[in-house]
Design a protein around this motif. Structure first.
Motif, PDB file in Angstrom:
ATOM      1  N   ARG A  37       0.829  -1.209   0.000  1.00 49.92           N
ATOM      2  CA  ARG A  37       0.000   0.000   0.000  1.00 49.92           C
ATOM      3  C   ARG A  37       0.862   1.259   0.000  1.00 49.92           C
ATOM      4  O   ARG A  37       0.593   2.208  -0.744  1.00 49.92           O
ATOM      5  N   LEU A  38       1.884   1.274   0.848  1.00 47.32           N
ATOM      6  CA  LEU A  38       2.784   2.427   0.874  1.00 47.32           C
ATOM      7  C   LEU A  38       3.495   2.580  -0.467  1.00 47.32           C
ATOM      8  O   LEU A  38       3.693   3.701  -0.953  1.00 47.32           O
ATOM      9  N   GLY A  39       3.871   1.453  -1.056  1.00 50.68           N
ATOM     10  CA  GLY A  39       4.481   1.492  -2.382  1.00 50.68           C
ATOM     11  C   GLY A  39       3.536   2.073  -3.418  1.00 50.68           C
ATOM     12  O   GLY A  39       3.959   2.806  -4.322  1.00 50.68           O
ATOM     13  N   ALA A  40       2.244   1.758  -3.292  1.00 50.75           N
ATOM     14  CA  ALA A  40       1.248   2.294  -4.220  1.00 50.75           C
ATOM     15  C   ALA A  40       1.150   3.813  -4.089  1.00 50.75           C
ATOM     16  O   ALA A  40       1.003   4.526  -5.091  1.00 50.75           O
ATOM     17  N   LEU A  41       1.239   4.321  -2.854  1.00 46.45           N
ATOM     18  CA  LEU A  41       1.197   5.774  -2.643  1.00 46.45           C
ATOM     19  C   LEU A  41       2.404   6.444  -3.287  1.00 46.45           C
ATOM     20  O   LEU A  41       2.275   7.471  -3.965  1.00 46.45           O
ATOM     21  N   ILE A  42       3.586   5.865  -3.066  1.00 45.24           N
ATOM     22  CA  ILE A  42       4.806   6.438  -3.650  1.00 45.24           C
ATOM     23  C   ILE A  42       4.737   6.392  -5.172  1.00 45.24           C
ATOM     24  O   ILE A  42       5.065   7.373  -5.863  1.00 45.24           O
ATOM     25  N   THR A  43       4.282   5.255  -5.707  1.00 44.22           N
ATOM     26  CA  THR A  43       4.156   5.107  -7.156  1.00 44.22           C
ATOM     27  C   THR A  43       3.198   6.140  -7.736  1.00 44.22           C
ATOM     28  O   THR A  43       3.474   6.751  -8.776  1.00 44.22           O
ATOM     29  N   THR A  44       2.083   6.348  -7.043  1.00 39.10           N
ATOM     30  CA  THR A  44       1.084   7.317  -7.512  1.00 39.10           C
ATOM     31  C   THR A  44       1.662   8.728  -7.540  1.00 39.10           C
ATOM     32  O   THR A  44       1.462   9.474  -8.511  1.00 39.10           O
ATOM     33  N   VAL A  45       2.393   9.095  -6.501  1.00 35.98           N
ATOM     34  CA  VAL A  45       2.994  10.434  -6.443  1.00 35.98           C
ATOM     35  C   VAL A  45       3.988  10.624  -7.592  1.00 35.98           C
ATOM     36  O   VAL A  45       3.961  11.647  -8.298  1.00 35.98           O
ATOM     37  N   VAL A  46       4.855   9.638  -7.795  1.00 37.53           N
ATOM     38  CA  VAL A  46       5.855   9.735  -8.872  1.00 37.53           C
ATOM     39  C   VAL A  46       5.172   9.796 -10.235  1.00 37.53           C
ATOM     40  O   VAL A  46       5.562  10.586 -11.112  1.00 37.53           O
ATOM     41  N   MET A  47       4.141   8.980 -10.421  1.00 38.68           N
ATOM     42  CA  MET A  47       3.428   8.979 -11.694  1.00 38.68           C
ATOM     43  C   MET A  47       2.725  10.312 -11.943  1.00 38.68           C
ATOM     44  O   MET A  47       2.722  10.825 -13.072  1.00 38.68           O
ATOM     45  N   ILE A  48       2.136  10.874 -10.917  1.00 42.43           N
ATOM     46  CA  ILE A  48       1.460  12.178 -11.069  1.00 42.43           C
ATOM     47  C   ILE A  48       2.468  13.257 -11.454  1.00 42.43           C
ATOM     48  O   ILE A  48       2.203  14.099 -12.325  1.00 42.43           O
ATOM     49  N   LEU A  49       3.634  13.231 -10.816  1.00 45.14           N
ATOM     50  CA  LEU A  49       4.677  14.206 -11.162  1.00 45.14           C
ATOM     51  C   LEU A  49       5.111  14.047 -12.618  1.00 45.14           C
ATOM     52  O   LEU A  49       5.293  15.035 -13.339  1.00 45.14           O
TER      53      LEU A  49
END
Length: 216
Positions: free
Chosen positions: A130-142
């Motif tokens: 789940r934490l990995g999903a949050l980090i992935t989402t942030v990087v993808m949004i950027l």
């Protein structure tokens, strides 16, 4: 072969998944190269495109690591360790054992069908994903925001594609928890994860060709 012989040893199961995804990404890159598809930005668009490159590389690495976390979650049967959202077991930070959950030196021999870890270890793995999903989402949004603000039109098209894939993947991940891991949703979650990896690999290739063409 080892997946069967070593009785679903989590390390091999995860590596098998990563090997399959990597092979798919490499085949798609080969197809791109053989097709001759390249980006050809104007000279005044080169700096904008070059500024996207670090984020594109970072996104590719982060997504690959998140897929590895997903494989580790599945191979240790931790997908249902947290049956609720946005909390886990009605807690923001439930009891977890990260040292056992991320013990990559599990012994060879036992039958790992169903998993051998206790609840705290599986919860740690699930929360890690789940934490990995949050980090992935942030990087993808950027990355998506950066693609949208470049002057090169094709990068904006790719921003839209990545946005759609990211939204679908997040919804599938949430559905896995809400609906208790239905087979169809789990398979789609894997498929869209593979698609995201392939798209990011292709994006990095196109950016590299675009910069090479702009410099010639």
């Amino acid at each position: 072969m080892w997946t069967v012989i070593l009785k679903l040893w989590p390390q091999v199961v995860t590596a098998h998944l990563l090997g399959g995804f990597t092979t798919l990404a490499l085949l798609c890159l080969l197809a791109l190269r053989l097709s001759g598809m390249q980006w050809k930005p104007a000279d005044n668009q080169r700096l904008a495109l070059a500024s996207v490159k670090p984020l594109a590389i970072a996104a590719l690495i982060v997504v690959f690591l998140q897929i590895a976390l997903g494989g580790w979650t599945t191979s240790n049967y931790a997908a249902l360790a947290c049956p609720d959202l946005p909390l886990c077991q009605n807690s923001l930070w439930p009891a977890m054992d990260f040292s056992q959950g991320f013990d990559f030196f599990q012994t060879i021999g036992p039958n790992y069908l169903g998993g051998l870890m206790d609840s705290a270890a599986r919860t740690a793995i699930h929360m890690g994903h789940r934490l990995g999903a949050l980090i992935t989402t942030v990087v993808m949004i950027l990355l998506i925001m950066k693609l949208r603000t470049t002057e090169y039109p094709l990068s904006r098209i790719w921003a839209g594609r990545l946005t759609l894939i990211l939204i679908v993947q997040l919804l599938l991940g949430i559905s896995n928890v809400v609906f208790a891991l239905p087979l169809a949703v789990a398979v789609l979650h894997n498929a869209v994860g593979a698609l995201l990896l392939v798209k990011l690999a292709a994006l990095n290739y196109l950016i590299r060709t675009g910069l090479a063409n702009a410099s010639n």
